[in-house]
Design a protein around this motif. Structure first.
Motif, PDB file in Angstrom:
ATOM      1  N   GLY A  43     -29.049  -5.378 -15.724  1.00 45.54           N
ATOM      2  CA  GLY A  43     -28.142  -5.426 -15.698  1.00 45.54           C
ATOM      3  C   GLY A  43     -27.233  -6.520 -16.056  1.00 45.54           C
ATOM      4  N   ALA A  44     -27.778  -7.481 -14.620  1.00 50.36           N
ATOM      5  CA  ALA A  44     -27.363  -8.550 -15.152  1.00 50.36           C
ATOM      6  C   ALA A  44     -27.221  -9.636 -15.891  1.00 50.36           C
ATOM      7  N   THR A  47     -25.211  -8.021 -18.985  1.00 48.74           N
ATOM      8  CA  THR A  47     -24.068  -8.477 -18.946  1.00 48.74           C
ATOM      9  C   THR A  47     -23.633  -9.641 -19.161  1.00 48.74           C
ATOM     10  N   GLU A  48     -24.439 -10.851 -18.432  1.00 47.60           N
ATOM     11  CA  GLU A  48     -24.547 -12.478 -19.324  1.00 47.60           C
ATOM     12  C   GLU A  48     -24.360 -12.741 -20.807  1.00 47.60           C
ATOM     13  N   SER A  51     -21.775 -10.971 -23.089  1.00 52.27           N
ATOM     14  CA  SER A  51     -20.940 -12.102 -22.102  1.00 52.27           C
ATOM     15  C   SER A  51     -20.476 -12.692 -22.991  1.00 52.27           C
ATOM     16  N   GLU A 117     -24.018   0.106 -11.372  1.00 54.48           N
ATOM     17  CA  GLU A 117     -23.825  -0.602 -12.222  1.00 54.48           C
ATOM     18  C   GLU A 117     -22.824   0.246 -14.457  1.00 54.48           C
ATOM     19  N   ARG A 120     -19.624  -0.022 -15.512  1.00 53.61           N
ATOM     20  CA  ARG A 120     -20.226  -1.905 -16.454  1.00 53.61           C
ATOM     21  C   ARG A 120     -19.855  -1.203 -17.963  1.00 53.61           C
ATOM     22  N   PHE A 121     -21.121  -0.609 -17.817  1.00 58.21           N
ATOM     23  CA  PHE A 121     -21.576  -0.419 -19.703  1.00 58.21           C
ATOM     24  C   PHE A 121     -20.934   1.283 -19.839  1.00 58.21           C
TER      25      PHE A 121
END
Length: 285
Positions: A43-44, A47-48, A51, A117, A120-121
């Protein structure tokens, strides 16, 4: 044959395509049924990427992957994964250009999301759907009592049943997507109205038949009183997001029944053909 067909429908959507930046070194030939995902992102990492300048040019949609749809076509066995040291669930990631909002979604990645998580999505989880389900109007149980006519005899076996046994389905919009929610009665709680303990069953009872033992009944021991019996229905839900498989909702929802008037008398009462029904308007709990 149905299982094979389901696999064909989803294989294309679950292939991990090469991408630049964070996803450059991760490819896979994952399929819905084979369970052969050898590579996925965290997930990280997702996210990166979203973005980044490249990632910001797309809209994204995530859908939970299943180990096996089974013959029922229900996704009740999510694909598990581990991200770092944390257990998670695998999701397919689809995307389309922000500048083409009517374009088809294309397969992009497979991602492992750990607990917390999903919001977040904007993933549609069973918890999100259950919160919506609780705000909707679901049918009360239709209470039937025999003898008919709103009267029964003291120390007499009064028969109870309900005709509310079939699933109900409603469609809502959630996070911009169409979601079907289906609620199926799975148990009933009978309240006799005389202060005795409630009685829970997984069957709805049945209409009186001569010579056949009543499935759900109660004996009132006080005469010349008016009681207010009722029945609550408990629903188990499942949901379907657009063309995706059905998925279970892991909590139940109980709808409280409206009490009906029942006089307990000493006169002789016979069980004859006919049923006394109460059909209150739908409500929610």
């Amino acid at each position: 044959m149905r299982r094979a067909a389901a696999g064909l429908l989803f294989v294309t959507a679950l292939v991990l395509l090469p991408a630049s930046a964070a996803f450059a070194d991760c490819t896979s030939d994952a399929s819905l049924l084979a369970g052969q995902t050898r590579c996925f992102n965290s997930g990280a990492e997702l996210t990166e990427y979203v973005s980044s300048a490249e990632g910001a040019a797309y809209s994204y949609r995530l859908s939970q992957l299943c180990s096996d749809l089974g013959d029922s076509g229900v996704c009740d066995n999510p694909r598990a994964c581990v991200s770092g040291k944390d257990p998670g669930t695998l999701y397919s990631v689809l995307r389309r250009p922000v500048t083409s909002p009517n374009a088809d979604w294309e397969a992009f990645a497979v991602v492992c999301l750990i607990a917390g998580e999903e919001p977040r999505f904007e993933v549609i989880t069973w918890q999100r759907v259950f919160e919506v389900m609780k705000t909707l109007e679901w049918p009360e149980a239709d209470l039937a009592i025999q003898p008919v006519g709103g009267k029964t005899l003291v120390n007499f076996e009064t028969n109870f049943f309900t005709t509310t046994t079939e699933p109900s389905t409603q469609t809502v919009r959630l996070l911009g997507r169409e979601v079907q929610i289906e609620a199926t009665p799975v148990s009933y709680t009978w309240h006799w109205g005389d202060g005795s303990d409630a009685y829970e069953t997984d069957n709805p009872g049945a209409e009186h038949v001569d010579g056949v033992k009543h499935q759900v009944f109660h004996v009132y021991t006080d005469a010349d009183v008016t009681e207010r019996p009722s029945v609550d229905v408990t629903y188990r839900g499942r949901y379907k997001v657009e063309d995706e498989p059905w998925r279970p909702i892991h909590e139940t929802l109980t709808v409280t029944g409206t009490p009906v008037r029942l006089e307990v008398v000493t006169a002789r009462v016979h069980l004859v053909g006919g049923v006394s029904h109460s059909s209150p308007p739908a409500s929610r709990r």
